[in-house]
Design an enzyme around this catalytic site. Structure first.
Site, mmCIF file in Angstrom:
data_model
loop_
_atom_site.group_PDB
_atom_site.id
_atom_site.type_symbol
_atom_site.label_atom_id
_atom_site.label_comp_id
_atom_site.label_asym_id
_atom_site.label_seq_id
_atom_site.Cartn_x
_atom_site.Cartn_y
_atom_site.Cartn_z
ATOM 1 N N TYR A 20 -6.698 4.659 3.003
ATOM 2 C CA TYR A 20 -5.500 3.897 3.339
ATOM 3 C C TYR A 20 -5.848 2.664 4.166
ATOM 4 O O TYR A 20 -5.395 1.553 3.880
ATOM 5 C CB TYR A 20 -4.524 4.786 4.099
ATOM 6 C CG TYR A 20 -3.282 4.065 4.565
ATOM 7 C CD1 TYR A 20 -2.219 3.866 3.694
ATOM 8 C CD2 TYR A 20 -3.174 3.581 5.866
ATOM 9 C CE1 TYR A 20 -1.070 3.190 4.113
ATOM 10 C CE2 TYR A 20 -2.042 2.905 6.296
ATOM 11 C CZ TYR A 20 -1.002 2.718 5.413
ATOM 12 O OH TYR A 20 0.121 2.046 5.834
ATOM 13 N N ALA A 36 0.818 -1.215 0.000
ATOM 14 C CA ALA A 36 0.000 0.000 0.000
ATOM 15 C C ALA A 36 0.851 1.263 0.000
ATOM 16 O O ALA A 36 0.478 2.275 -0.608
ATOM 17 C CB ALA A 36 -0.928 -0.001 1.214
ATOM 18 N N GLU A 37 1.984 1.212 0.682
ATOM 19 C CA GLU A 37 2.812 2.404 0.827
ATOM 20 C C GLU A 37 3.676 2.691 -0.405
ATOM 21 O O GLU A 37 3.773 3.839 -0.843
ATOM 22 C CB GLU A 37 3.736 2.254 2.046
ATOM 23 C CG GLU A 37 3.028 2.293 3.396
ATOM 24 C CD GLU A 37 2.645 3.694 3.815
ATOM 25 O OE1 GLU A 37 2.975 4.654 3.094
ATOM 26 O OE2 GLU A 37 1.994 3.831 4.866
ATOM 27 N N SER A 38 4.311 1.654 -0.946
ATOM 28 C CA SER A 38 5.329 1.894 -1.980
ATOM 29 C C SER A 38 5.262 0.954 -3.164
ATOM 30 O O SER A 38 6.082 1.080 -4.085
ATOM 31 C CB SER A 38 6.721 1.767 -1.346
ATOM 32 O OG SER A 38 6.974 0.421 -0.968
#
Length: 215
Positions: free
Chosen positions: A181, A94-96
């Site tokens: 998120y 999800a982040e990168s």
């Protein structure tokens, strides 16, 4: 070396950002969306993983999982910080999207998108080193899990910070980005859990794995 980030200068809506980086006489690194005057600088073309254009184009229920990157680092962090590998993978995805040199519009860096203060707290000297980044992010995630217990809330704290979560009564803050998120990490977490169970079942004695040639 200390790090000063001018995050407010970045446009969160932008799909790609041009960021100017320069080091002052005290060795402090500065990032800005405006070209420094009378200073030497480097130009960074930043791809923002959490920006709206990218986020809204992905169906998190069907996007391919990434199960073959940084497996040893993830397993190591999972054991040390008592977390499920599936959760760490979900946060990294999800982040990168498993890009270890990713930089966000706010200056978060690496696989788990660690801000400079988090890096300092968890002794991450190189945020682009996968092992350091994953251990730092996992340590922070473990801390948040211990403080808030509920998955929705500690994921929200990872995204928006503990101050925001405390402000809204230890609940998910009413920020569209944070709510989105939490949603996408939970979807990915469930899918990585399912993938882990399937892989474990396939490795049980008596299960036959057929290679591409059919032998």
């Amino acid at each position: 070396m200390s790090l000063l980030l001018i995050g407010s200068a970045f446009a969160v809506q932008a799909k790609n950002l041009t960021v100017y980086k320069h080091v002052d006489k005290n060795g402090i690194i500065h990032y800005s969306s405006k070209k420094p005057v009378g200073k030497s600088y480097n130009i960074l073309n930043v791809r923002c993983p959490e920006c709206a254009a990218w986020r809204n184009s992905v169906d998190w229920n069907t996007t391919p999982l990434i199960d073959n990157k940084f497996s040893l680092e993830i397993e190591s962090a999972a054991r040390k910080h008592d977390l499920e590998p599936a959760l760490i993978k979900a946060v990294i995805h999800a982040e990168s999207a498993f890009k270890h040199k990713a930089v966000s519009s706010a200056g978060a860096q690496g696989l788990m998108q660690l801000m400079p203060l988090t890096q300092k707290t968890y002794q991450v000297s190189d945020p682009y080193d996968p092992l350091q980044n994953i251990h730092g992010g996992s340590a922070y995630l473990k801390h948040l899990k211990g403080v808030y217990n509920r998955l929705d809330v500690y994921l929200a704290a990872y995204n928006s910070g503990e101050t925001a979560v405390e402000k809204y009564g230890r609940a998910i803050p009413p920020f569209p980005e944070t709510r989105e998120y939490v949603r996408r990490v939970k979807i990915l977490y469930k899918r990585y859990q399912q993938s882990a169970r399937l892989n474990a079942a396939n490795q049980q004695p008596g299960n036959l794995t057929i290679n591409a040639s059919g032998r």
